[in-house]
Design an enzyme around this catalytic site. Sequence first.
Site, PDB file in Angstrom:
ATOM      1  N   GLU A 154      12.069  -0.262   4.742  1.00  0.00           N
ATOM      2  CA  GLU A 154      13.004  -1.395   4.614  1.00  0.00           C
ATOM      3  C   GLU A 154      12.280  -2.751   4.632  1.00  0.00           C
ATOM      4  O   GLU A 154      12.754  -3.708   4.037  1.00  0.00           O
ATOM      5  CB  GLU A 154      14.039  -1.358   5.740  1.00  0.00           C
ATOM      6  N   GLY A 155      11.148  -2.809   5.348  1.00  0.00           N
ATOM      7  CA  GLY A 155      10.393  -4.074   5.389  1.00  0.00           C
ATOM      8  C   GLY A 155       9.938  -4.469   3.988  1.00  0.00           C
ATOM      9  O   GLY A 155      10.132  -5.614   3.555  1.00  0.00           O
ATOM     10  N   HIS A 156       9.369  -3.497   3.259  1.00  0.00           N
ATOM     11  CA  HIS A 156       8.936  -3.784   1.881  1.00  0.00           C
ATOM     12  C   HIS A 156      10.147  -4.137   1.011  1.00  0.00           C
ATOM     13  O   HIS A 156      10.104  -5.066   0.202  1.00  0.00           O
ATOM     14  CB  HIS A 156       8.269  -2.560   1.251  1.00  0.00           C
ATOM     15  N   GLN A 170      -2.506 -11.877   8.428  1.00  0.00           N
ATOM     16  CA  GLN A 170      -2.752 -11.645   6.998  1.00  0.00           C
ATOM     17  C   GLN A 170      -2.049 -12.711   6.157  1.00  0.00           C
ATOM     18  O   GLN A 170      -2.620 -13.283   5.228  1.00  0.00           O
ATOM     19  CB  GLN A 170      -2.259 -10.244   6.623  1.00  0.00           C
ATOM     20  N   ARG A 225       2.863   3.033   9.315  1.00  0.00           N
ATOM     21  CA  ARG A 225       2.158   3.836  10.317  1.00  0.00           C
ATOM     22  C   ARG A 225       3.094   4.528  11.297  1.00  0.00           C
ATOM     23  O   ARG A 225       2.689   5.481  11.962  1.00  0.00           O
ATOM     24  CB  ARG A 225       1.183   2.953  11.106  1.00  0.00           C
ATOM     25  N   SER A 257       6.853  -0.189  10.058  1.00  0.00           N
ATOM     26  CA  SER A 257       5.479  -0.063   9.591  1.00  0.00           C
ATOM     27  C   SER A 257       5.313   1.325   8.995  1.00  0.00           C
ATOM     28  O   SER A 257       5.901   2.292   9.505  1.00  0.00           O
ATOM     29  CB  SER A 257       4.519  -0.221  10.776  1.00  0.00           C
ATOM     30  N   LEU A 263       6.769   3.111   1.284  1.00  0.00           N
ATOM     31  CA  LEU A 263       7.652   1.956   1.417  1.00  0.00           C
ATOM     32  C   LEU A 263       8.756   2.179   2.439  1.00  0.00           C
ATOM     33  O   LEU A 263       9.253   3.294   2.612  1.00  0.00           O
ATOM     34  CB  LEU A 263       8.274   1.639   0.050  1.00  0.00           C
ATOM     35  N   GLY A 304       5.069  -9.965   4.485  1.00  0.00           N
ATOM     36  CA  GLY A 304       5.848  -9.858   5.721  1.00  0.00           C
ATOM     37  C   GLY A 304       5.103 -10.517   6.872  1.00  0.00           C
ATOM     38  O   GLY A 304       3.882 -10.459   6.952  1.00  0.00           O
ATOM     39  N   MET A 357       0.845  -1.192   0.000  1.00  0.00           N
ATOM     40  CA  MET A 357       0.000   0.000   0.000  1.00  0.00           C
ATOM     41  C   MET A 357       0.886   1.249   0.000  1.00  0.00           C
ATOM     42  O   MET A 357       0.441   2.333   0.362  1.00  0.00           O
ATOM     43  CB  MET A 357      -0.939  -0.008   1.207  1.00  0.00           C
TER      44      MET A 357
END
Length: 283
Positions: free
Chosen positions: A35-37, A153, A187, A185, A33, A147, A30
């Site tokens: 580091e996780g993505h 999810q 967020r 995140s 972006l 992730g 979504m």
Amino acid sequence: MKVVKSKKALKEEIHRAKKEGKIIGFVPTMGYLHEGHLSLIREAKKECDYIVVSIFVNPKQFNSEEDLKKYPRDFERDQGLLRQENIDLLFLPEIEEIYPEEPKIYLDIPSLTNKLCGIYRPGHFPGVLLVVLKLFHLVEPHKAYFGKKDYQQYLIIKQMVKDLDLDIDVIGCSLIREESGIALSSRNARLSPNGYSDALLIYRALNIAKKEWQKGERNPENLKEIIKDIVETGALNRVEYVEIVDPNTLESVKEAKEGDLIAVAVYTENVRLIDNIELRGES
Ligand code: PAF
């Protein structure tokens, strides 16, 4: 990196890549972006030779207009990051492209969605299932990467793929943390410095509970209490839930054992943060 906005253009690119025999790896996002993505993209690159990323802030998975409106967005910055990662194709559709009319189908896997986040976010997982299934049909990936911060999810999507016989390998990738320990995140960008420092208590609490488990504490209620007490020392924190669950069924356990998952959702300054940790013998 090619950027396409329409389903038609996306399909043309995908079919061309498939004709060339490419293995398609897909990372749905979504946006905003981090580091996780990027770690998902890097995982995909190890196993696939044509990488597709989608950025679509899916209105169907938000519980309130306000949350949807406040979701951070920076598509320019995102595109810069994706160019650096050298992905092949970015799918960046408008809402009307994905939902030209109100969909009538409703997808759900109640035995997995009526737990943890699903209790507090009615309609969220059906919204995720809908968009991910649509994206899977459009992108036709061989492998798709999710992730494990969003563990529920990941599990739900894996189950959908199994139940519907989709020929897609759903790959769960490790949760990525900042050096401070906070789970990455999009967020997090909404936290003030004070909020950020209170949010650090979440991972600290998970770790302390894990250490107590390693020392022999097996009672889930005691472990949950430890976490709640620590997190709520942060004035800006409000625990929504803490659960210790079986990682396959998400059922709460009566005795915390190796491999079980501690999952939490916490509101820090009205920002909903989730995190989890696996109970393992080693640190
Ligand atoms: O995890 C996310 O970012 C979203 O839920 C996903 C999988 C891209 C579906 O909108």
